[in-house]
Enzyme design. Sequence first.
Site, mmCIF file in Angstrom:
data_model
loop_
_atom_site.group_PDB
_atom_site.id
_atom_site.type_symbol
_atom_site.label_atom_id
_atom_site.label_comp_id
_atom_site.label_asym_id
_atom_site.label_seq_id
_atom_site.Cartn_x
_atom_site.Cartn_y
_atom_site.Cartn_z
ATOM 1 N N ASN A 1 0.866 -1.181 0.000
ATOM 2 C CA ASN A 1 0.000 0.000 0.000
ATOM 3 C C ASN A 1 0.900 1.227 0.000
ATOM 4 O O ASN A 1 1.524 1.531 1.014
ATOM 5 C CB ASN A 1 -0.893 -0.036 1.257
ATOM 6 C CG ASN A 1 -1.671 1.251 1.434
ATOM 7 O OD1 ASN A 1 -1.840 2.023 0.492
ATOM 8 N ND2 ASN A 1 -2.146 1.490 2.654
ATOM 9 N N TRP A 2 0.942 1.883 -1.129
ATOM 10 C CA TRP A 2 1.866 3.021 -1.245
ATOM 11 C C TRP A 2 1.305 4.310 -0.658
ATOM 12 O O TRP A 2 2.008 5.328 -0.620
ATOM 13 C CB TRP A 2 2.252 3.227 -2.721
ATOM 14 C CG TRP A 2 3.146 2.149 -3.241
ATOM 15 C CD1 TRP A 2 3.634 1.077 -2.547
ATOM 16 C CD2 TRP A 2 3.663 2.034 -4.567
ATOM 17 N NE1 TRP A 2 4.431 0.312 -3.369
ATOM 18 C CE2 TRP A 2 4.456 0.876 -4.610
ATOM 19 C CE3 TRP A 2 3.529 2.800 -5.733
ATOM 20 C CZ2 TRP A 2 5.123 0.463 -5.771
ATOM 21 C CZ3 TRP A 2 4.179 2.394 -6.890
ATOM 22 C CH2 TRP A 2 4.976 1.230 -6.890
ATOM 23 N N LYS A 3 0.043 4.296 -0.273
ATOM 24 C CA LYS A 3 -0.598 5.496 0.306
ATOM 25 C C LYS A 3 -0.398 6.695 -0.639
ATOM 26 O O LYS A 3 -0.389 6.515 -1.848
ATOM 27 C CB LYS A 3 -0.052 5.766 1.710
ATOM 28 C CG LYS A 3 -0.031 4.502 2.560
ATOM 29 C CD LYS A 3 0.232 4.750 4.005
ATOM 30 C CE LYS A 3 0.396 3.423 4.726
ATOM 31 N NZ LYS A 3 0.272 3.530 6.163
ATOM 32 N N HIS B 1 -9.423 0.856 4.748
ATOM 33 C CA HIS B 1 -8.129 1.065 5.415
ATOM 34 C C HIS B 1 -8.337 1.998 6.615
ATOM 35 O O HIS B 1 -9.141 2.938 6.555
ATOM 36 C CB HIS B 1 -7.112 1.665 4.438
ATOM 37 C CG HIS B 1 -5.722 1.652 4.994
ATOM 38 N ND1 HIS B 1 -5.272 2.623 5.851
ATOM 39 C CD2 HIS B 1 -4.707 0.767 4.846
ATOM 40 C CE1 HIS B 1 -4.029 2.341 6.202
ATOM 41 N NE2 HIS B 1 -3.663 1.216 5.605
ATOM 42 N N GLU C 1 -6.708 4.402 7.742
ATOM 43 C CA GLU C 1 -6.505 5.837 7.486
ATOM 44 C C GLU C 1 -7.738 6.446 6.830
ATOM 45 O O GLU C 1 -8.070 7.605 7.063
ATOM 46 C CB GLU C 1 -5.239 6.044 6.638
ATOM 47 C CG GLU C 1 -3.990 5.803 7.479
ATOM 48 C CD GLU C 1 -2.765 5.349 6.700
ATOM 49 O OE1 GLU C 1 -2.754 5.444 5.457
ATOM 50 O OE2 GLU C 1 -1.817 4.871 7.352
ATOM 51 N N GLU D 1 -5.308 -5.309 10.409
ATOM 52 C CA GLU D 1 -4.298 -4.278 10.638
ATOM 53 C C GLU D 1 -4.586 -3.560 11.955
ATOM 54 O O GLU D 1 -5.413 -2.632 11.994
ATOM 55 C CB GLU D 1 -4.342 -3.250 9.498
ATOM 56 C CG GLU D 1 -4.033 -3.837 8.139
ATOM 57 C CD GLU D 1 -3.436 -2.792 7.225
ATOM 58 O OE1 GLU D 1 -2.332 -3.029 6.727
ATOM 59 O OE2 GLU D 1 -4.029 -1.723 7.036
ATOM 60 N N GLY E 1 2.416 2.047 10.570
ATOM 61 C CA GLY E 1 3.329 3.169 10.431
ATOM 62 C C GLY E 1 4.017 3.574 11.727
ATOM 63 O O GLY E 1 4.620 4.640 11.806
ATOM 64 N N SER F 1 3.556 -2.407 10.150
ATOM 65 C CA SER F 1 5.015 -2.401 10.280
ATOM 66 C C SER F 1 5.654 -3.740 9.894
ATOM 67 O O SER F 1 6.585 -4.211 10.557
ATOM 68 C CB SER F 1 5.420 -1.967 11.691
ATOM 69 O OG SER F 1 4.919 -0.665 11.965
ATOM 70 N N GLY G 1 2.880 -1.216 4.191
ATOM 71 C CA GLY G 1 2.958 0.202 3.858
ATOM 72 C C GLY G 1 4.389 0.615 3.576
ATOM 73 O O GLY G 1 4.932 0.355 2.500
ATOM 74 N N GLY G 2 5.037 1.220 4.563
ATOM 75 C CA GLY G 2 6.379 1.787 4.397
ATOM 76 C C GLY G 2 7.384 0.902 3.670
ATOM 77 O O GLY G 2 8.065 1.362 2.747
HETATM 78 C C1 PEP Z 1 -0.624 -0.031 5.813
HETATM 79 O O1 PEP Z 1 -0.604 1.076 5.320
HETATM 80 O O2 PEP Z 1 -1.570 -0.783 5.538
HETATM 81 C C2 PEP Z 1 0.460 -0.424 6.712
HETATM 82 C C3 PEP Z 1 0.373 -1.578 7.318
HETATM 83 O O3 PEP Z 1 1.511 0.446 6.859
HETATM 84 P P1 PEP Z 1 2.963 0.117 7.537
HETATM 85 O O4 PEP Z 1 3.435 -1.181 6.938
HETATM 86 O O5 PEP Z 1 3.821 1.283 7.149
HETATM 87 O O6 PEP Z 1 2.739 -0.010 8.994
#
Ligand code: PEP
Length: 254
Positions: A10-12, A96, A98, A168, A174, A214, A235-236
Amino acid sequence: MTRKPIIAGNWKMNNTVADTRDAVRKLVPLVNDSVDVDIVVCPPFTSLAAAVDAAESSNISVGAQNVHWEEKGAYTGEISVKMLIELNVAYAVVGHSERRQYFGETDVNVNRRLHASLQAGLIPIVCVGETLEQRRSGEMEAVITGQIRVCLDKVSADRMCGTVIAYEPVWAIGTGVTATPEQAQEVHSLIRRLLRESYDDTTAETVRIQYGGSVKSSNINDLMSQPDIDGALVGGASLVPDEFGDLIKKAVDN
Ligand code: PEP
């Protein structure tokens, strides 16, 4: 039953069209031997076409980070399933945290997004997860149960089998804090039990449940060793092709 692992990035709100082309082109050779895993990248809407183009003839699929339930109309800022299908997008993330936290999305409209995706043949990745306060106050099970019930309302068993769930925990997204493999497994097995109760054994055993929060190349293997963890929503770590490629390889490296 063996479920094919699925790793989605997930590049957000990261990566322009040029960045996307570059990142997907770098990722393709890193993962072209990884055939026992479904690989998905979810760039912003503006970069979807570039990602599909750069991933052509590879084993990487492209997903959107959200989708609206109506086919068209006065919904400023929204994107329909038809628009995604036209671009050869295969997946859509819905719900999600966010989106829930900053844009007021609710389980009820996540359910609508899910139905619209399934109807059109997009593979939905439905996100659920509790906040730190909810976990600390002992509400995790009730929160996850409520989210699963409402988000999956009126989805047939057949369609459920083609749906991916992402657990999640909001406190792990994040933050650099990953749920321990045991904490994640506890919730994944709860979700599978809820599926068994609402559907049947076959459906519960077929649905793939990703963990997100994470995830990195250094912890994916321990997470994947849990019986009910079938992949990750990342994500990251998905923004760096070398790291994401490594993570994908390690996910299926038992
Ligand atoms: C996400 O955006 O779904 C996520 C899990 O982010 P991260 O891996 O950065 O925690």
